[in-house]
Design a protein around this motif. Sequence first.
Motif, PDB file in Angstrom:
ATOM      1  N   ASP A  39       0.835  -1.188   0.000  1.00 15.22           N
ATOM      2  CA  ASP A  39       0.000   0.000   0.000  1.00 15.22           C
ATOM      3  C   ASP A  39       0.880   1.251   0.000  1.00 15.22           C
ATOM      4  O   ASP A  39       1.754   1.412   0.861  1.00 15.22           O
ATOM      5  N   ARG A 146      -2.337   5.241  -9.503  1.00 11.88           N
ATOM      6  CA  ARG A 146      -2.715   4.367  -8.386  1.00 11.88           C
ATOM      7  C   ARG A 146      -3.376   3.110  -8.952  1.00 11.88           C
ATOM      8  O   ARG A 146      -4.240   3.199  -9.825  1.00 11.88           O
ATOM      9  N   ARG A 148      -5.533   0.044  -7.631  1.00 10.29           N
ATOM     10  CA  ARG A 148      -6.304  -0.434  -6.486  1.00 10.29           C
ATOM     11  C   ARG A 148      -6.643  -1.909  -6.649  1.00 10.29           C
ATOM     12  O   ARG A 148      -7.474  -2.282  -7.486  1.00 10.29           O
ATOM     13  N   THR A 150      -8.537  -4.569  -5.024  1.00 12.89           N
ATOM     14  CA  THR A 150      -9.593  -4.641  -4.021  1.00 12.89           C
ATOM     15  C   THR A 150     -10.212  -6.026  -4.006  1.00 12.89           C
ATOM     16  O   THR A 150     -10.715  -6.505  -5.022  1.00 12.89           O
ATOM     17  N   THR A 182      -8.430  -3.234   0.416  1.00  5.97           N
ATOM     18  CA  THR A 182      -7.685  -2.721  -0.741  1.00  5.97           C
ATOM     19  C   THR A 182      -6.212  -2.505  -0.424  1.00  5.97           C
ATOM     20  O   THR A 182      -5.862  -2.047   0.659  1.00  5.97           O
ATOM     21  N   GLU A 184      -3.466  -0.205  -2.345  1.00 10.55           N
ATOM     22  CA  GLU A 184      -3.316   0.771  -3.422  1.00 10.55           C
ATOM     23  C   GLU A 184      -1.831   0.922  -3.739  1.00 10.55           C
ATOM     24  O   GLU A 184      -1.093   1.618  -3.051  1.00 10.55           O
TER      25      GLU A 184
END
Length: 190
Positions: A39, A146, A148, A150, A182, A184
């Motif tokens: 992340d 970014r 993501r 998820t 998530t 990221e």
Amino acid sequence: MKKSFIRAFANTAITAVAFSVSCAVYAGSLVLTSSDIGDGKHMAKTQEYTGFGCAGGNLSPQLSWRGAPEGTKAFALLVHDPDAPTGSGWWHWQVVNIPAGTTSLPAGAGAVNSKLLPKGASQNTNDYGEKAFGGACPPVGHGVHRYRFTLHALSKPLELPENASAALTGYMVKAHTIEEATIEALYKRD
């Protein structure tokens, strides 16, 4: 004595409520981790796409999770770049109907016709036009994008048409999500 009893009772009650709330939050919290991405961390060239001017390894990262909420019947994994200059972002990977007992996907599980996905799971067409993981490939000089990753805990396995669009898949996933987690990750090309 009366005041000290009331104070002791109030402190005990507050402690009990705080403990039960913290346990409830912890017990149902879905957590997504990876040994390959982090992340807020930049992904390696290994996760860059091969094509569209990119020359990476196009390898989907290893992912693990824990804390599936009660009632989870399946998982879905959606990978989206909201910074792609398209007006709607870019879908890099959509995997649906991952069996509820699954707790990880190995690196490379997103290959075309993958043998590494658990039985029952299926990949939908990404925005590169492949039923597979499509790595990062932001335009040169466009800055940091970014990505993501998820994971959605679903209340039921999804019934989707063979060539479901990313929007339809996303709609159905969101409609049946109990909880999500998530990572990221970031990527840029200079």
